[in-house]
Enzyme design. Structure first.
Site, mmCIF file in Angstrom:
data_model
loop_
_atom_site.group_PDB
_atom_site.id
_atom_site.type_symbol
_atom_site.label_atom_id
_atom_site.label_comp_id
_atom_site.label_asym_id
_atom_site.label_seq_id
_atom_site.Cartn_x
_atom_site.Cartn_y
_atom_site.Cartn_z
ATOM 1 N N SER A 40 -21.871 2.159 2.784
ATOM 2 C CA SER A 40 -21.864 3.478 3.570
ATOM 3 C C SER A 40 -22.660 4.067 3.817
ATOM 4 O O SER A 40 -23.949 3.597 3.707
ATOM 5 C CB SER A 40 -21.797 4.028 2.216
ATOM 6 N N TYR A 50 -21.770 7.273 -7.440
ATOM 7 C CA TYR A 50 -21.271 6.600 -6.308
ATOM 8 C C TYR A 50 -22.021 6.382 -4.993
ATOM 9 O O TYR A 50 -22.034 4.804 -4.449
ATOM 10 C CB TYR A 50 -20.115 7.326 -5.795
HETATM 11 N N1 LIG Z 1 -13.991 6.489 3.496
HETATM 12 C C1 LIG Z 1 -14.186 6.624 3.770
HETATM 13 O O1 LIG Z 1 -15.345 7.715 4.171
HETATM 14 C C2 LIG Z 1 -15.833 5.860 3.134
HETATM 15 C C3 LIG Z 1 -17.347 5.738 3.852
HETATM 16 C C4 LIG Z 1 -17.845 4.510 3.345
HETATM 17 C C5 LIG Z 1 -17.538 3.770 2.773
HETATM 18 N N2 LIG Z 1 -16.086 4.128 2.117
HETATM 19 C C6 LIG Z 1 -16.205 2.601 0.905
HETATM 20 O O2 LIG Z 1 -14.968 1.655 1.608
HETATM 21 C C7 LIG Z 1 -14.428 0.633 0.660
HETATM 22 C C8 LIG Z 1 -13.541 1.390 0.883
HETATM 23 O O3 LIG Z 1 -12.490 2.552 0.493
HETATM 24 P P1 LIG Z 1 -11.551 3.622 1.081
HETATM 25 O O4 LIG Z 1 -12.383 4.408 2.192
HETATM 26 O O5 LIG Z 1 -10.162 2.796 2.424
HETATM 27 O O6 LIG Z 1 -10.095 4.029 -0.134
HETATM 28 P P2 LIG Z 1 -8.734 4.284 -0.519
HETATM 29 O O7 LIG Z 1 -8.419 4.465 0.712
HETATM 30 O O8 LIG Z 1 -8.793 4.815 -1.763
HETATM 31 O O9 LIG Z 1 -8.985 2.601 -0.331
HETATM 32 C C9 LIG Z 1 -9.842 2.176 -2.029
HETATM 33 C C10 LIG Z 1 -9.257 0.887 -2.366
HETATM 34 O O10 LIG Z 1 -9.704 0.134 -3.510
HETATM 35 C C11 LIG Z 1 -9.058 0.002 -3.961
HETATM 36 N N3 LIG Z 1 -9.240 -0.286 -5.610
HETATM 37 C C12 LIG Z 1 -9.871 0.837 -6.475
HETATM 38 N N4 LIG Z 1 -9.886 0.536 -7.458
HETATM 39 C C13 LIG Z 1 -9.816 -0.572 -7.789
HETATM 40 C C14 LIG Z 1 -9.972 -1.687 -8.970
HETATM 41 N N5 LIG Z 1 -9.790 -1.176 -9.727
HETATM 42 N N6 LIG Z 1 -9.545 -2.634 -9.110
HETATM 43 C C15 LIG Z 1 -9.080 -2.757 -7.522
HETATM 44 N N7 LIG Z 1 -8.752 -2.147 -6.110
HETATM 45 C C16 LIG Z 1 -8.992 -0.558 -6.162
HETATM 46 C C17 LIG Z 1 -8.008 0.873 -3.738
HETATM 47 O O11 LIG Z 1 -6.566 -0.566 -4.802
HETATM 48 P P3 LIG Z 1 -5.386 0.056 -5.809
HETATM 49 O O12 LIG Z 1 -6.078 1.677 -6.294
HETATM 50 O O13 LIG Z 1 -4.280 -0.636 -5.348
HETATM 51 O O14 LIG Z 1 -5.846 -1.035 -7.124
HETATM 52 C C18 LIG Z 1 -7.553 1.001 -2.297
HETATM 53 O O15 LIG Z 1 -6.368 -0.191 -1.819
HETATM 54 C C19 LIG Z 1 -14.561 1.233 -0.421
HETATM 55 O O16 LIG Z 1 -15.692 0.086 -1.043
HETATM 56 C C20 LIG Z 1 -15.496 2.488 0.044
HETATM 57 O O17 LIG Z 1 -17.133 2.874 -0.985
HETATM 58 C C21 LIG Z 1 -15.480 4.492 2.348
#
Ligand SMILES: NC(=O)c1ccc[n+]([C@@H]2O[C@H](COP(=O)([O-])OP(=O)(O)OC[C@H]3O[C@@H](n4cnc5c(N)ncnc54)[C@H](OP(=O)(O)O)[C@@H]3O)[C@@H](O)[C@H]2O)c1
Length: 263
Positions: A145, A158
């Site tokens: 990130s 985080y």
């Molecule tokens: N959105 C942003 O602005 C942003 C920016 C930088 C980096 N990121 C990174 O991108 C990645 C994806 O995040 P996102 O933004 O797409 O968030 P999101 O929409 O909340 O998706 C998160 C995903 O992770 C899974 N997850 C969470 N806890 C879990 C657990 N205990 N076991 C298995 N799966 C789990 C969730 O699936 P379930 O809940 O169905 O288990 C979901 O599919 C993350 O690593 C995040 O740090 C996001």
């Protein structure tokens, strides 16, 4: 020069494939002909995405697993590589954050970020990478990130997990390169997903939020060409670059003031 067409027919395992960037990454890989293994906790979401990708001609399997559970990576491995599906592409995408004061937050809430964002990444990668090394072929994408470029008060744990992810990817990229295995740290800025709702971190969302599809397209292209780090957004990339020239204490103090919870 490696291309996204190299993904055609390969098995790709995508963690966190039930929402946000994970869904977009799975769609992007399927669009390049990859066969998909989708994993997350929410089975109904995985089934819906699997049906969508199958209708478009992709071969898809799902594995329901909670990466907060230390045994989950081995269960995912047993259901995939262990069952005869050679995983050539590992996408360590699952992750979560939690906004709030560290001193008041339940310790389990802090630790689940460490387990899912870091420990599960290490465990899964350690299970799948030896086979990639053996085959002299493989790709590993790790979601870091832009939060990995400076401390982020009130998303303290985080941001620290994301530094781990970025350095883990960069170190492994150097080790694995001579075996034909490519590793990329994908560092998005604010991206459309469920992240900010889960983290209750609206304060960090920013006025301009990038579509997950764009992040996925740029991330997968970088992975194919073996680029070790990508910030898929020009403005975020510029900010991450400029931050190097400012005192870290000053930036951290500014973020603390801007993000301090009001209640
Ligand atoms: N959105 C942003 O602005 C942003 C920016 C930088 C980096 N990121 C990174 O991108 C990645 C994806 O995040 P996102 O933004 O797409 O968030 P999101 O929409 O909340 O998706 C998160 C995903 O992770 C899974 N997850 C969470 N806890 C879990 C657990 N205990 N076991 C298995 N799966 C789990 C969730 O699936 P379930 O809940 O169905 O288990 C979901 O599919 C993350 O690593 C995040 O740090 C996001």
């Amino acid at each position: 020069m490696a291309k996204v067409s190299d993904f055609n027919g390969k098995w790709a395992l995508v963690t966190g494939a039930s929402a946000g960037i994970g869904v977009a990454l799975a769609r992007e890989l399927a669009g390049h002909g990859a066969r998909l293994i989708l994993t997350a906790r929410r089975k109904d979401r995985l089934e819906t995405l699997a049906a969508e990708l199958t209708a478009k001609g992709a071969e898809v399997r799902i594995v329901v697993a909670d990466l907060n559970d230390v045994a989950a990576p081995q269960q995912i491995y047993d259901a995939t590589a262990g069952a005869g599906f050679p995983v050539d592409i590992l996408v360590n995408n699952a992750g979560l954050g939690q906004y709030g004061g560290f001193a008041e937050s339940p310790v389990e809430q802090e630790l689940s970020q460490v387990r899912v964002n870091c420990e599960a990444v290490v465990r899964l990668t350690r299970l799948f990478v030896p086979h990639m090394v053996e085959r002299r072929r493989g790709w590993v994408l790790v979601l870091a990130s832009t939060a990995s470029f400076q401390p982020v008060p009130y998303l303290t744990t985080y941001a620290a997990t994301k530094v781990f992810d970025r350095f883990f990817a960069l170190g492994l990229a150097e080790e694995a390169a001579r075996f034909g295995v490519k590793v990329t740290a994908l560092c998005p800025g604010s991206t459309e997903s469920e992240f900010f709702d889960v983290a209750r971190a609206g304060a960090f969302k920013g006025p301009k939020i990038q579509p997950a599809e764009e992040v996925a397209r740029l991330g997968i292209a970088a992975l194919a060409r073996g680029q070790r780090l990508i910030i898929p957004n020009l403005k975020s990339g510029l900010r991450a670059f400029l931050i190097r020239f400012l005192p870290v204490g000053l930036i951290t103090r500014y973020v603390e003031k801007a993000a301090r919870p009001t209640d």
